[in-house]
Write a protein that holds these residues in place. Structure first.
Motif, PDB file in Angstrom:
ATOM      1  N   ASP A 127       0.831  -1.200   0.000  1.00  0.00           N
ATOM      2  CA  ASP A 127       0.000   0.000   0.000  1.00  0.00           C
ATOM      3  C   ASP A 127       0.869   1.255   0.000  1.00  0.00           C
ATOM      4  O   ASP A 127       1.143   1.860   1.047  1.00  0.00           O
ATOM      5  CB  ASP A 127      -0.932  -0.013   1.214  1.00  0.00           C
ATOM      6  CG  ASP A 127      -2.073   0.984   1.089  1.00  0.00           C
ATOM      7  OD1 ASP A 127      -1.936   1.935   0.292  1.00  0.00           O
ATOM      8  OD2 ASP A 127      -3.086   0.814   1.793  1.00  0.00           O
ATOM      9  N   LYS A 128       1.278   1.700  -1.186  1.00  0.00           N
ATOM     10  CA  LYS A 128       2.137   2.872  -1.311  1.00  0.00           C
ATOM     11  C   LYS A 128       1.426   4.155  -0.874  1.00  0.00           C
ATOM     12  O   LYS A 128       2.037   5.039  -0.277  1.00  0.00           O
ATOM     13  CB  LYS A 128       2.622   3.014  -2.754  1.00  0.00           C
ATOM     14  CG  LYS A 128       3.543   1.897  -3.216  1.00  0.00           C
ATOM     15  CD  LYS A 128       4.038   2.168  -4.635  1.00  0.00           C
ATOM     16  CE  LYS A 128       4.977   1.071  -5.102  1.00  0.00           C
ATOM     17  NZ  LYS A 128       5.514   1.342  -6.453  1.00  0.00           N
ATOM     18  N   GLU A 129       0.145   4.248  -1.161  1.00  0.00           N
ATOM     19  CA  GLU A 129      -0.606   5.444  -0.787  1.00  0.00           C
ATOM     20  C   GLU A 129      -0.673   5.598   0.721  1.00  0.00           C
ATOM     21  O   GLU A 129      -0.475   6.694   1.262  1.00  0.00           O
ATOM     22  CB  GLU A 129      -2.014   5.386  -1.373  1.00  0.00           C
ATOM     23  CG  GLU A 129      -2.842   6.634  -1.078  1.00  0.00           C
ATOM     24  CD  GLU A 129      -4.227   6.589  -1.693  1.00  0.00           C
ATOM     25  OE1 GLU A 129      -5.003   7.538  -1.469  1.00  0.00           O
ATOM     26  OE2 GLU A 129      -4.541   5.597  -2.388  1.00  0.00           O
ATOM     27  N   CYS A 130      -0.943   4.519   1.407  1.00  0.00           N
ATOM     28  CA  CYS A 130      -0.990   4.543   2.872  1.00  0.00           C
ATOM     29  C   CYS A 130       0.361   4.950   3.445  1.00  0.00           C
ATOM     30  O   CYS A 130       0.450   5.783   4.344  1.00  0.00           O
ATOM     31  CB  CYS A 130      -1.410   3.172   3.396  1.00  0.00           C
ATOM     32  SG  CYS A 130      -1.357   3.010   5.196  1.00  0.00           S
ATOM     33  N   ALA A 131       1.439   4.362   2.890  1.00  0.00           N
ATOM     34  CA  ALA A 131       2.779   4.672   3.384  1.00  0.00           C
ATOM     35  C   ALA A 131       3.126   6.138   3.159  1.00  0.00           C
ATOM     36  O   ALA A 131       3.732   6.790   4.022  1.00  0.00           O
ATOM     37  CB  ALA A 131       3.800   3.773   2.700  1.00  0.00           C
ATOM     38  N   GLY A 132       2.740   6.674   2.009  1.00  0.00           N
ATOM     39  CA  GLY A 132       3.001   8.079   1.728  1.00  0.00           C
ATOM     40  C   GLY A 132       2.342   8.998   2.735  1.00  0.00           C
ATOM     41  O   GLY A 132       2.934   9.981   3.191  1.00  0.00           O
ATOM     42  N   ASP A 170       8.970   4.505   4.147  1.00  0.00           N
ATOM     43  CA  ASP A 170       9.650   5.062   2.980  1.00  0.00           C
ATOM     44  C   ASP A 170       9.945   3.977   1.949  1.00  0.00           C
ATOM     45  O   ASP A 170       9.790   4.192   0.742  1.00  0.00           O
ATOM     46  CB  ASP A 170      10.938   5.757   3.412  1.00  0.00           C
ATOM     47  CG  ASP A 170      11.588   6.514   2.266  1.00  0.00           C
ATOM     48  OD1 ASP A 170      11.037   7.547   1.858  1.00  0.00           O
ATOM     49  OD2 ASP A 170      12.641   6.068   1.774  1.00  0.00           O
ATOM     50  N   ASN A 171      10.375   2.800   2.402  1.00  0.00           N
ATOM     51  CA  ASN A 171      10.635   1.696   1.478  1.00  0.00           C
ATOM     52  C   ASN A 171       9.362   1.244   0.781  1.00  0.00           C
ATOM     53  O   ASN A 171       9.364   0.947  -0.414  1.00  0.00           O
ATOM     54  CB  ASN A 171      11.277   0.531   2.221  1.00  0.00           C
ATOM     55  CG  ASN A 171      12.783   0.709   2.382  1.00  0.00           C
ATOM     56  OD1 ASN A 171      13.320   1.785   2.147  1.00  0.00           O
ATOM     57  ND2 ASN A 171      13.467  -0.344   2.785  1.00  0.00           N
ATOM     58  N   ILE A 172       8.272   1.178   1.540  1.00  0.00           N
ATOM     59  CA  ILE A 172       6.992   0.778   0.936  1.00  0.00           C
ATOM     60  C   ILE A 172       6.576   1.791  -0.132  1.00  0.00           C
ATOM     61  O   ILE A 172       6.195   1.428  -1.245  1.00  0.00           O
ATOM     62  CB  ILE A 172       5.904   0.655   2.017  1.00  0.00           C
ATOM     63  CG1 ILE A 172       6.217  -0.526   2.949  1.00  0.00           C
ATOM     64  CG2 ILE A 172       4.523   0.460   1.377  1.00  0.00           C
ATOM     65  CD1 ILE A 172       5.333  -0.581   4.176  1.00  0.00           C
ATOM     66  N   LYS A 173       6.650   3.066   0.214  1.00  0.00           N
ATOM     67  CA  LYS A 173       6.249   4.116  -0.727  1.00  0.00           C
ATOM     68  C   LYS A 173       7.050   4.052  -2.018  1.00  0.00           C
ATOM     69  O   LYS A 173       6.510   4.259  -3.122  1.00  0.00           O
ATOM     70  CB  LYS A 173       6.422   5.491  -0.078  1.00  0.00           C
ATOM     71  CG  LYS A 173       6.058   6.642  -1.021  1.00  0.00           C
ATOM     72  CD  LYS A 173       6.428   7.978  -0.415  1.00  0.00           C
ATOM     73  CE  LYS A 173       6.163   9.117  -1.404  1.00  0.00           C
ATOM     74  NZ  LYS A 173       6.618  10.422  -0.862  1.00  0.00           N
ATOM     75  N   ASN A 174       8.349   3.762  -1.917  1.00  0.00           N
ATOM     76  CA  ASN A 174       9.221   3.755  -3.082  1.00  0.00           C
ATOM     77  C   ASN A 174       9.329   2.391  -3.757  1.00  0.00           C
ATOM     78  O   ASN A 174      10.061   2.246  -4.739  1.00  0.00           O
ATOM     79  CB  ASN A 174      10.611   4.244  -2.689  1.00  0.00           C
ATOM     80  CG  ASN A 174      10.631   5.733  -2.390  1.00  0.00           C
ATOM     81  OD1 ASN A 174      10.514   6.550  -3.292  1.00  0.00           O
ATOM     82  ND2 ASN A 174      10.754   6.087  -1.117  1.00  0.00           N
TER      83      ASN A 174
END
Length: 356
Positions: A33-38, A78-82
């Motif tokens: 879930d990149k949106e959640c991580a952001g 940060d790793n999840i988002k990227n």
């Protein structure tokens, strides 16, 4: 943030904590879930000056240890988002490594340590970072970047000596070709050990931290097109301009340095080894201290800072040697006694309060 691949871990024995004492915080976002991580990164505790006040109150030599749970949480988000697959966790540190890095830090010149006092919130260690170095800024209540911290991955510690590490690093922009060889020297035979590899790497990362809220280059978190004016950064202006249409930084030497755009470290060579000599010949016609400095403005300053401190203040060697068909064809050394680097040297020495 600045994420690099070559950094080694740094700690002091007196405050190192075993990894088992650091509890992992449970993440509120799925790994996909990149949106959640952001969203979780926005306004996170470790981005705020208040979180680091206790660390900043300590002597510089004590601002180091295993990464706290909040920082590990932030790195995971940060790793999840990227899209990085690695999941950072608290580091496990060995005694012999700690001794090496303690000595590496102790030898850094006092001019540098003095400047670190208000800016360096700490050097912290994790395993499985997904890259081996990470430097990020800390913001005050007015959202001004005022300090920074460094995270290094202890699990990827290389056993290379100083010159072996430097030789490996400086070969990464070039794809191998028969008959061509490059070696790098950053230490004498006596000093060619792991401790001095760590020291040179550390100087680069500290350069990133010291550049925060200074006049050297625009903040790394801004896209080139969003920089209000590059006129506020005299160091940047010596070498760089902004192409707002293409949203990128370009150097003032690109028209006469065709290899510059293809200089890529670590992530896949774009230049063939038979271009080594021409690349370094062209580098000598610029005001960049090292080849890595041509990659982006932030690394220009960090490399300039590290190379100057290493060769001028610490009086250590730096030489790139290129061989063709077994014969020495090119030697590239420090530029600090040359006219081409005089303006950058002047700005550095003003920053370090060094009289000439």
């Amino acid at each position: 943030m600045v994420r690099t691949i070559f950094c080694l871990a740094l700690a002091l024995v007196s405050i190192a904590l075993p990894a088992t004492t650091i509890a992992q915080k449970k993440l509120n976002c799925a790994y996909s879930d990149k949106e959640c991580a952001g969203k979780a990164l926005l306004g996170h505790a470790v981005t705020r000056l208040a979180y680091w006040q206790a660390a900043l109150a300590k002597p510089v030599e004590q601002r180091t240890g295993v990464a706290p749970p909040e920082l590990i949480e932030y790195l995971n988000y940060d790793n999840i988002k990227n899209g990085y697959p690695d999941r950072p966790r608290a580091a496990k540190l060995s005694a012999d490594f700690l001794q090496d890095v303690q000595h590496a830090l102790a030898e850094i010149p006092p001019e540098v340590k003095r400047l670190l006092a208000p800016k360096l919130a700490g050097i912290y260690f994790v395993d499985r970072l997904g890259g081996t170095g990470y430097t990020d800024a800390i913001f005050d209540s007015a959202q001004n970047a005022v300090a920074g911290y460094i995270v290094l991955d202890a699990s990827v510690l290389s056993q290379r000596s100083a010159n072996a590490w430097a030789t490996w690093k400086e070969n990464t922009p070039f794809a191998a070709r028969p008959g061509f060889k490059l070696t790098a020297e950053i230490e004498t035979q006596r000093g060619n050990n792991r401790k001095n590899a760590i020291q040179y790497i550390l100087l680069h990362e500290l350069g990133h931290v010291l550049s925060i809220n200074e006049y050297f280059h625009p903040f790394w978190g801004l896209a080139p097109k969003d920089i209000p004016s590059s006129d506020n950064f005299p160091f940047f202006g010596l070498s760089w301009t902004v192409d707002r249409t293409k949203n990128q930084f370009v150097t003032r030497f690109d028209s006469s340095f065709p290899q510059r755009k293809d200089v890529v470290y670590y992530f896949g060579a774009k230049l063939a080894a038979d271009q080594m000599i021409a690349t370094y010949d062209n580098l000598e016609r610029t005001n960049f201290a090292t080849l890595y400095a041509v990659t982006q403005p932030g690394d220009d300053f960090a490399e300039t800072f590290a190379n100057y401190v290493h060769t001028v203040l610490m009086q250590k060697p730096f030489a790139i040697r290129i061989y063709q068909q077994g014969k020495l064809a090119k030697v590239y050394g420090p530029c600090w006694a040359e006219a081409r680097c005089a303006e950058k040297r002047k700005l550095l020495e003003r920053f370090l309060s060094i009289a000439r």
